[in-house]
Design an enzyme around this catalytic site. Structure first.
Site, mmCIF file in Angstrom:
data_model
loop_
_atom_site.group_PDB
_atom_site.id
_atom_site.type_symbol
_atom_site.label_atom_id
_atom_site.label_comp_id
_atom_site.label_asym_id
_atom_site.label_seq_id
_atom_site.Cartn_x
_atom_site.Cartn_y
_atom_site.Cartn_z
ATOM 1 N N GLY A 608 1.134 -1.116 0.070
ATOM 2 C CA GLY A 608 -0.112 -0.142 0.068
ATOM 3 C C GLY A 608 0.936 1.292 -0.013
ATOM 4 O O GLY A 608 2.115 1.284 0.333
ATOM 5 N N LYS A 609 0.215 2.399 -0.548
ATOM 6 C CA LYS A 609 1.081 3.541 -0.439
ATOM 7 C C LYS A 609 -0.038 4.605 0.262
ATOM 8 O O LYS A 609 -1.167 4.670 0.286
ATOM 9 C CB LYS A 609 1.246 4.144 -1.770
ATOM 10 C CG LYS A 609 2.193 3.478 -2.763
ATOM 11 C CD LYS A 609 2.197 3.883 -3.978
ATOM 12 C CE LYS A 609 3.593 3.467 -4.661
ATOM 13 N NZ LYS A 609 3.118 2.235 -5.183
ATOM 14 N N ASP A 725 -11.829 9.212 10.357
ATOM 15 C CA ASP A 725 -11.825 8.997 8.934
ATOM 16 C C ASP A 725 -12.220 7.534 8.414
ATOM 17 O O ASP A 725 -11.338 6.724 7.794
ATOM 18 C CB ASP A 725 -10.049 9.133 8.444
ATOM 19 C CG ASP A 725 -9.842 9.037 6.945
ATOM 20 O OD1 ASP A 725 -10.719 9.392 6.230
ATOM 21 O OD2 ASP A 725 -8.943 9.239 6.537
#
Ligand SMILES: *[C@@H]1O[C@H](CO)[C@@H](O)[C@H](O)[C@H]1NC(C)=O
Ligand SMILES: *[C@@H]1O[C@H](CO)[C@@H](O)[C@H](O)[C@H]1NC(C)=O
Ligand SMILES: *[C@@H]1O[C@H](CO)[C@@H](O)[C@H](O)[C@H]1NC(C)=O
Ligand SMILES: *[C@@H]1O[C@H](CO)[C@@H](O)[C@H](O)[C@H]1NC(C)=O
Ligand SMILES: *[C@@H]1O[C@H](CO)[C@@H](O)[C@H](O)[C@H]1NC(C)=O
Ligand SMILES: *[C@@H]1O[C@H](CO)[C@@H](O)[C@H](O)[C@H]1NC(C)=O
Length: 928
Positions: A608-609, A725
């Site tokens: 993932g980034k 979030d």
């Protein structure tokens, strides 16, 4: 008077020899092998078989039945003692924990299988008499059969084990199990087919292991076997094993023909055996038979099933009645044997605890003569609970093994069962308890394979994941329908043939993850399956957009940095503080940079980034998989909140919250180590092409998981933690598709450095609470709003903001659809209408309730959880309450409280989450 027999399952070889010599002289012996008999002389080095001088039966070399092991001979001094040829050679298995012989059989047929073990100090280690434990196990197929215990054992003596079993397939395997107490070995193996009617209590789930088998009367052979017994059972002579037998017992015999009663023919005991019997002097009233465990037979073997064979052979037809006891349990009262008629007395399937091994035949008061007995068999139970691997899968794996000439130590016996001995590189599905295990993953990466692609793989109907990467495979992929295959990794081979349409179609439909990079075929085609990345579509986007966005983020942050922290240089000296030991008490692991490098294999696999750096896949020493988030230096260079943050995170424990396993903090790195979630995240599940998108139940379960995680943050933490979030990429999925919330409150770590922009909105476009947006009042209801959007995504499969044909927010899209049509138009097409309409309606109502614009109208997460649970009643609550109370006992000081309140930060400084690599992660975010 008690007649005691100290029993052991061994027989001196000379006994066998003596008995056999007598047999040879007295009975006509056929040199032909009865049909179905298999005689194997283990370790025999000559490839051709030989006829045993004594037995007049051919014995064969074991090479065709076994693939591993080493041939040995017992030492000459023990050989001289025994002319029994089969015991002289043996095969030992120094390598591998399980080694199997595979004998041909007929599916469903009943067999007697016997193995003998004569140590003969073949390895000159004197293992059986050096005082140490010397034992190993035997499996019949995939189930435990017996322990062979040779501790403190005369090396010239033979231990023999016999089992009566039903063949589960067209082969029957016998495996030697290394217990770590000496190298297993075997001297002979003999297989004898039985009639199906024999031993009726033996079936596919019950086998029996022979404990003792006696014949009574005046018998002058130690062991009676074939040809007297057509089935070659070994019968010990009770009289010859007992010194004072002759004085205390009276032998009877007859030459009259015996008649077997209808229904009593289950054991086919030879007449020659039943024509002899033992009884007592007329002034005695009882026969006592003791079969106590010898030094090499454990007491749990004494759960015994006895079979008594009787026939009256006193021709005067006397009045003889007796009670039959197993220890003090009356098994058969007032039994009277019939003249010249065979009665076999047993209780089907009853294995009775009789730890001392005592059996009594006690004369009843009305009887005029003492008891009599002709023969006795004693068996112990062998449970056949474990199922063999699906026979088609087994056959295909065997073909593959032959095709690629694979010689792996673990690749013998059953491929999947028992689990701890399953073949290396295979993953099997054992989940259906009454079905044979199936093979779902075959990993033959870097196995030196050469030649073509084995078509047997294509026929394995449950195979999902096939990894043949890093081999020398050539040619083409055969054109076959791969019904179940989801991942086909052929990267780094020499495949140059065309890729068949059947495979390309599945790849294009997103049903197959095909990897072909590093093959000559990729020099001709330039499709995505030829490039290095796993995912095809995002690659281009990542390649273009990610660097652009990252660079702009970096530039922006540098500017902010310069603006706010003028005069502060960002040189390496500043990082020195991270080397200091933490002043806080954090009980999670602290990694060094070198350790991170090791566990991530030099940061090889990116999963993932995010705006703050990369997420790498790692494997801990205990082989636990982890995700390693390496924070970019620029983002954390000056953050003194990192450790308190880690400390806070390390105290939040819930099954639906991602667990922080460790961290790294020094001048080289700042990283967080989490449990790895192998199924990616919820966004990928419901909108990715790879999976079938999960069914309605699974989706509801994931929603409930996520809701429970949030409920815990809101209700069980003091002060409450607002996630801030919540979105589908932040709901990760573990191997079992359990939803796990990630990235809760992580942004706090960066707050202090950026307090000047703390009014910038939190969250992600589409998930933003409109009320928060207006007031900047952060409450738990902000999360409830975002969760409502997540629920809508779960129901509809749509993104939070739909772009085509025009931009519309998901709640409005749902409202429009419902206004126009029915709720079914809202449901994700991939659910294929497989849902309960009332649960769909309720979940839509719940979701719409969560996205009310006024926070006060929204339910709490606790209410959400209880409303979701109505549709998934089976879910338990236990774990949650345990960890919740653990949290409550932890006092949160003012400093921590302050951090919890400081959760407002700019989007850019929040750690972008999940393991997604989609560009949506990098939407610049707004609130302005
Ligand atoms: C194998 O046995 C056969 C027959 O007994 C014999 O002729 C042959 O020489 C033996 N081979 C070896 C290698 O011992
Ligand atoms: C079945 O397999 C399990 C492990 O896979 C093993 O522990 C168990 O002993 C086996 N059962 C039998 C009856 O052999
Ligand atoms: C046979 O039975 C008769 C009585 O019917 C008895 O007197 C005799 O002792 C018995 N023989 C033996 C060997 O038990
Ligand atoms: C059967 O006989 C034996 C030996 O005489 C005695 O020890 C035992 O108690 C008897 N069993 C019963 C139940 O009477
Ligand atoms: C492929 O074969 C060559 C020689 O034939 C060998 O050197 C090489 O190691 C093999 N590669 C793999 C991945 O097995
Ligand atoms: C695979 O299945 C097909 C059709 O059932 C059969 O014709 C073929 O022989 C099988 N291939 C192998 C390798 O067993």
């Amino acid at each position: 008077m008690v007649m005691s027999y100290r029993c052991s399952a061994s027989t001196k070889l000379t006994w066998i020899l003596a008995s056999l010599l007598i047999l040879v002289r007295t009975i006509q012996v056929r040199a032909q092998l009865p049909s179905g008999f298999i005689n194997i002389d283990c370790g025999w080095k000559n490839g051709s078989s030989y006829v045993d001088d004594v037995l007049r039966m051919p014995y064969s070399f074991d090479g065709e039945y076994v693939e591993s092991g080493v041939s040995h001979e017992m030492l000459p001094e023990f050989m001289a003692d025994s002319e029994n040829k089969q015991e002289i050679t043996l095969r030992s298995f120094p390598d591998g924990s399980r080694n199997c012989y595979t004998l041909p059989s007929t599916t469903g047929k009943k067999y007697l299988l016997r193995a003998t073990f004569t140590y003969g100090n073949y390895d000159r280690l004197n293992k059986s008499l050096d005082g140490s434990l010397f034992l190993f196990g035997l499996h019949i197929g995939v189930n435990f059969w017996a322990t062979v215990n040779l501790s403190n054992w005369d090396p010239s003596l033979t231990v023999w084990k016999e089992v009566i079993t039903v063949a589960p397939s067209n082969s029957l395997s016998v495996c030697l199990i290394n217990f770590g107490s000496g190298v297993p070995f075997i001297s002979t193996l003999e297989l004898r087919p039985l009639l199906d009617a024999m031993y009726p209590f033996v079936n596919t789930s019950v086998s029996v292991s022979n404990f003792q088998r006696f014949r009574f009367g005046n018998v002058n052979t130690f062991i009676t076997r074939y040809p007297t017994d057509y089935y070659d059972r070994w019968w010990d002579s009770f009289s010859m094993s007992k010194v004072d037998y002759s004085t205390s017992m009276i032998s009877l015999n007859t030459s009259n023909n015996l008649e077997s009663l209808p229904g009593n023919s289950n054991f086919s005991v030879p007449s020659a055996i039943l024509q002899n019997a033992s009884t007592r002097d007329t002034n005695q009233s009882s026969i006592t038979i003791n079969v106590a465990a010898g030094p090499n037979l454990g007491a749990n073997d004494l759960q015994l099933l006895p079979i008594f064979h009787f026939t009256e052979i006193n021709m005067t037809n006397p009045n003889r009645r007796f009670d039959i006891y197993s220890k003090d349990v009356l098994m058969f009262p007032d039994f009277s044997p019939s003249q010249l008629q065979v009665h076999s007395m047993y209780k089907s399937g009853q294995f009775m605890q009789n730890a001392d091994g005592y059996f009594f035949l006690n004369k009843t008061s009305s009887s005029s003569l003492p008891p009599l007995i002709n023969a006795l068999e004693l068996y112990s139970l062998v449970r056949m609970d474990n199922l063999t691997t699906d026979s088609d899968d087994v056959n295909y794996m065997k073909q593959i093994k032959t095709y690629y000439k694979l010689a792996r130590t673990s690749w013998n016996g059953d491929p999947c069962s028992p689990r701890e001995y399953s073949w290396e590189g295979l993953i099997c599905d054992h989940s259906k308890s009454n079905q044979n295990p199936r093979i779902v993953t075959v990993n033959l990466s870097t196995s030196g394979l050469s030649g073509g692609f084995a078509i047997s793989f294509m026929n394995m109907t449950s195979l999902e994941n096939l990894d043949l990467s890093h081999n020398n495979l050539t040619g083409a992929i055969p054109d076959y329908q791969l019904k179940s295959l989801k991942v086909l990794d052929l990267s780094n081979n020499k495949i140059n043939g065309p890729i068949p349409d059947s495979i390309l179609q599945r790849f294009q439909a997103g049903l197959l993850d095909l990897r072909l990079e590093g093959n000559p075929v990729c020099s001709k085609v330039k499709d995505t399956y030829c490039s290095k990345k796993k995912k095809s579509i995002p690659i281009l986007l990542i390649a273009v957009i990610v660097p652009v966005v990252l660079i702009s983020l970096l530039v922006m942050m540098c500017i902010l940095w310069k603006l706010c922290w003028k005069g502060k240089s960002v040189d390496n000296e500043d990082y020195a503080m991270y080397e200091e030991e933490t002043p806080l008490n954090i009980d999670i692991r602290r990694f060094t940079y070198a350790e991170l490098k090791l566990i991530t294999n030099d940061f090889k696999t990116i999963v993932g980034k995010g705006g703050f750096g990369m997420v790498y896949h790692g494997t801990l020493e205990n082989s636990d998989e982890v995700a390693v988030k390496v924070l970019m230096e620029t983002s954390i260079a000056d953050s003194t909140d990192f450790l308190p943050e880690v400390q806070t995170l390390s105290k939040v424990h819930h099954k639906n919250l991602v667990a922080l396993k460790g961290y790294c903090q020094n001048k080289k790195c700042l990283a967080l180590v989490y449990d790895f979630m192998s199924r990616g995240n919820l966004q990928q599940l419901i909108r990715g092409g790879d999976d079938d998108g999960a069914n309605w139940e699974q989706r509801l379960q994931i929603a409930l998981d996520a809701a429970q995680g949030l409920e815990y943050l809101h209700e069980s933490c003091t002060p409450a933690i607002v996630h801030r979030d919540v979105k589908t990429p932040n709901i990760l999925l573990d191997r079992n598709l359990v939803g796990i919330i990630s990235d809760f409150g992580l942004s706090r770590a960066f707050d202090d450095a950026h307090t000047h922009i703390s009014t910038v909105a939190a969250g992600t476009l589409g998930y933003l609470d409109p009320e928060y947006h207006a007031t900047f009042q952060l409450t738990v209801k902000t999360d409830v709003y975002s969760f409502g959007i997540v629920l809508l995504e779960i129901i509809t499969g749509q993104p939070p903001v739909i772009m085509e044909p025009q931009t519309v927010h998901l709640p409005n899209w749902v409202r429009q659809k419902i206004a126009k049509g029915s709720i079914h138009d809202v449901a994700d097409k991939r659910l294929l209408d497989q849902y309960d309409a009332s649960s769909l309606q309720s979940v839509i109502d719940l979701a719409m309730n969560c996205v009310e614009s006024a926070a006060i109208d929204r339910p709490t997460m606790a209410e959400v959880v209880s409303r979701l649970k109505v549709w998934l009643p089976a879910v338990s609550n236990e774990k949650q309450s345990v960890s919740a109370s653990a949290w409550r006992t932890h006092s949160v000081d003012a400093e921590t409280r302050k951090q919890f309140q400081l959760m407002i930060s700019d989007k850019e400084s929040s750690f972008i989450s999940g393991y997604t690599d989609g560009p949506s992660e990098l939407n610049p975010l707004s609130g302005r």
